[in-house]
Design a protein around this motif. Structure first.
Motif, PDB file in Angstrom:
ATOM      1  N   GLY A   1       0.775  -0.946   0.326  1.00 10.05           N
ATOM      2  CA  GLY A   1       0.081  -0.238  -0.387  1.00 10.05           C
ATOM      3  C   GLY A   1       0.743   0.857  -0.506  1.00 10.05           C
ATOM      4  O   GLY A   1       0.737   2.063  -0.919  1.00 10.05           O
ATOM      5  N   ALA A   2       1.796   1.047   0.646  1.00  6.63           N
ATOM      6  CA  ALA A   2       2.666   2.775   0.661  1.00  6.63           C
ATOM      7  C   ALA A   2       3.570   3.488  -0.071  1.00  6.63           C
ATOM      8  O   ALA A   2       3.306   3.927  -0.348  1.00  6.63           O
ATOM      9  CB  ALA A   2       4.165   1.800   2.262  1.00  6.63           C
TER      10      ALA A   2
ATOM     11  N   ASP B   1      -7.543   6.778  -0.917  1.00  4.26           N
ATOM     12  CA  ASP B   1      -6.758   5.860  -0.191  1.00  4.26           C
ATOM     13  C   ASP B   1      -7.476   4.941   0.207  1.00  4.26           C
ATOM     14  O   ASP B   1      -8.239   5.217   1.286  1.00  4.26           O
ATOM     15  CB  ASP B   1      -5.259   6.306   0.555  1.00  4.26           C
ATOM     16  CG  ASP B   1      -4.634   5.670   1.471  1.00  4.26           C
ATOM     17  OD1 ASP B   1      -5.350   4.265   1.386  1.00  4.26           O
ATOM     18  OD2 ASP B   1      -3.378   5.537   1.950  1.00  4.26           O
TER      19      ASP B   1
ATOM     20  N   ALA C   1      -7.228   0.472   2.822  1.00  4.46           N
ATOM     21  CA  ALA C   1      -8.077   0.047   4.088  1.00  4.46           C
ATOM     22  C   ALA C   1      -9.405  -0.727   3.849  1.00  4.46           C
ATOM     23  O   ALA C   1     -10.116  -1.516   4.315  1.00  4.46           O
ATOM     24  CB  ALA C   1      -7.217   0.510   5.275  1.00  4.46           C
TER      25      ALA C   1
ATOM     26  N   LYS D   1      -4.022  -4.095   0.202  1.00  6.38           N
ATOM     27  CA  LYS D   1      -4.835  -4.831   1.146  1.00  6.38           C
ATOM     28  C   LYS D   1      -5.815  -6.341   1.029  1.00  6.38           C
ATOM     29  O   LYS D   1      -4.947  -7.259   0.261  1.00  6.38           O
ATOM     30  CB  LYS D   1      -5.304  -4.454   2.260  1.00  6.38           C
ATOM     31  CG  LYS D   1      -4.737  -3.797   3.237  1.00  6.38           C
ATOM     32  CD  LYS D   1      -4.428  -2.902   5.079  1.00  6.38           C
ATOM     33  CE  LYS D   1      -3.678  -2.582   5.642  1.00  6.38           C
ATOM     34  NZ  LYS D   1      -3.645  -0.669   5.567  1.00  6.38           N
TER      35      LYS D   1
END
Ligand SMILES: *Cc1c(COP(=O)(O)O)cnc(C)c1O
Length: 444
Positions: free
Chosen positions: A124-125, A250, A253, A279
């Protein structure tokens, strides 16, 4: 590690000792790692993890928010095996892979974009980092060099690379890196009811400096499940459109059904210019993430071969075919199992159970829930420490694996959880909180 005289009480003890010798665990103080009774997983079945001693734990955090349909899903296992017989990896830098193409086509059907383009990454980052760089170059490719900043929210978490850390609000002991973080405009956190209004005003005032606004639509997960009502977000989308600032959602999550819709942006009435997904993208099987860009963003990068409009960015394992094969089968299962209907039914059940069994506890301050994403905020009495940790230990002892965010207890049930499993999670959480509160009282 052990002398003959050492009492080895379980197979896990031996593994924990070997573990701490060589594995450096993320977000974990290794000096106390072993004494916090970690579980050492050997295998899994459905929604349960099984440790090296054969003990079973209900996975109430979806293995840190990644697992969607459960562990060892036969169709996902089969997709992985099939792809292995074709090829494990081939590079996307300058060349293509059939499975990755098919996966991107399937993803294009579910993301809230008309003509999406997917730049794959592995975490994700890294996908957030890609979005930030794309937003920056989107403007410079058009000769605009004044839009070099970002607006982000208080409480935001976007990952741990330096760029994603910069748009994140800090916390979790990351202040040490402050000198390395680039400056951003900061709106208040979701705890402030005016945060979106303030953000809109900041956008209007600073539009000419802003490359993009980055948000976690609906829920700030790592902030301790802080939420804003879906209806508030449309204004933010409008402010971005009006002032021509790119909007990055974003959804690392919130994506893939977690909040009750496939993506939270849908509920929020947002049509982002870019979206970051990760994720749940492979159902929790393999490391994969993607930056999704709309047609306008994508077109700003088209130009001459080897020219300067090109996005000079790419990762070795970008679009890995094993991950793509699982991701493709995962999307098909999402449909055929009608996962969203289970998410919405279990969410209602969960809400009722929390109201009955957890809300009345005197040490519970508030409960926040969106779909199958829950934060139970504890209010430990004066002087009580590490309550989140203690409640977690009680719960793990009772066979339900959770992991808190400070004193916010997190429940992130796997999306295919049964009614019985949801009940077990809530009753175990209630019993664990009660046990810790009782122990505290006895000490006084
Ligand atoms: C987990 C998370 C990330 C970072 O993803 P990694 O795969 O852990 O790098 C980014 N944004 C949000 C909202 C997240 O929850």
């Amino acid at each position: 590690m052990f002398n003959d005289s050492d009492q080895v009480t379980s197979i896990a003890d031996g593994w924990i000792a070997r573990d701490e010798e060589v594995v450096w665990h993320g977000f974990t103080q290794m000096a106390t790692y072993a004494s916090n009774s970690p579980i050492i997983v050997e295998r899994a079945e459905g929604r349960e993890l099984i440790d090296v001693d054969g003990r079973r734990y209900l996975d109430a955090i979806s293995s840190l928010w990644v697992t969607t349909l459960g562990h060892r899903v036969p169709e996902l296992d089969a997709a992985l095996r099939q792809q292995i017989d074709l090829v494990a990896h081939s590079t996307l830098l300058g060349n293509g892979n059939r499975t990755t193409i098919e996966f991107a086509e399937a993803l294009a059907q579910v993301v809230p974009f008309e003509q999406p383009h997917f730049l794959f990454a592995s975490d994700g980052a890294a996908a957030v980092e890609q979005a930030l760089k794309i937003a920056f170059q989107f403007w410079t490719n058009q000769g605009i060099t004044t839009r070099q900043s970002y607006l982000a929210f208080g409480g935001a978490y976007h990952g741990d690379t330096l760029g994603s850390l910069s748009v994140g609000a800090g916390g979790f002991g990351t202040e040490v890196f402050d000198p390395l973080r680039f400056r951003v405009l900061r709106a208040p956190s979701y705890e402030d009811p005016n945060c979106i209004e303030v953000a809109c005003a900041l956008i209007a005032e600073h539009a000419q400096e802003l490359a993009a606004v980055i948000i976690e639509p609906l829920v700030q997960g790592a902030a301790g499940m802080q939420m804003r009502p879906a209806a508030e977000f449309a204004a933010l989308g409008q402010a971005c459109a009006e002032h021509d600032v790119l909007l990055i959602c974003d959804e690392v999550a919130t994506g893939f059904g977690r909040t009750g819709t496939m993506f939270a942006s849908e509920q929020c009435g947002l049509r982002p210019d870019m979206m970051v997904i990760g994720k749940g993208i492979t159902g929790g099987y393999l490391p994969l993430a993607a930056t999704v860009a709309n047609q306008r963003v994508y077109e700003a990068f088209l130009g001459e071969d080897l020219g300067e409009r090109t996005l000079y960015h790419g990762h070795s394992y970008s679009g890995n075919p094993l991950a793509a094969a699982v991701g493709l089968a995962h999307l098909q299962l999402f449909d055929s199992l009608d996962v969203m209907s289970n998410v919405n039914q279990r969410a209602i059940q969960l809400q009722g159970l929390l109201q009955t069994h957890v809300e009345p506890l005197s040490v519970v301050q508030s409960i926040r829930q969106q779909g199958l994403m829950v934060g139970v905020e504890l209010a430990p009495p004066e002087g009580a420490v590490r309550w989140g940790r203690k409640v977690t230990a009680e719960s793990v002892n009772r066979g339900v694996l959770i992991r808190p965010l400070g004193d916010v207890m997190v429940l992130m049930p796997i999306l295919t959880s049964t009614p019985e499993e949801i009940t077990r999670m809530v009753l175990t959480l209630a019993a664990s909180i009660t046990a810790v509160a009782q122990a505290e009282q006895n000490r006084e």
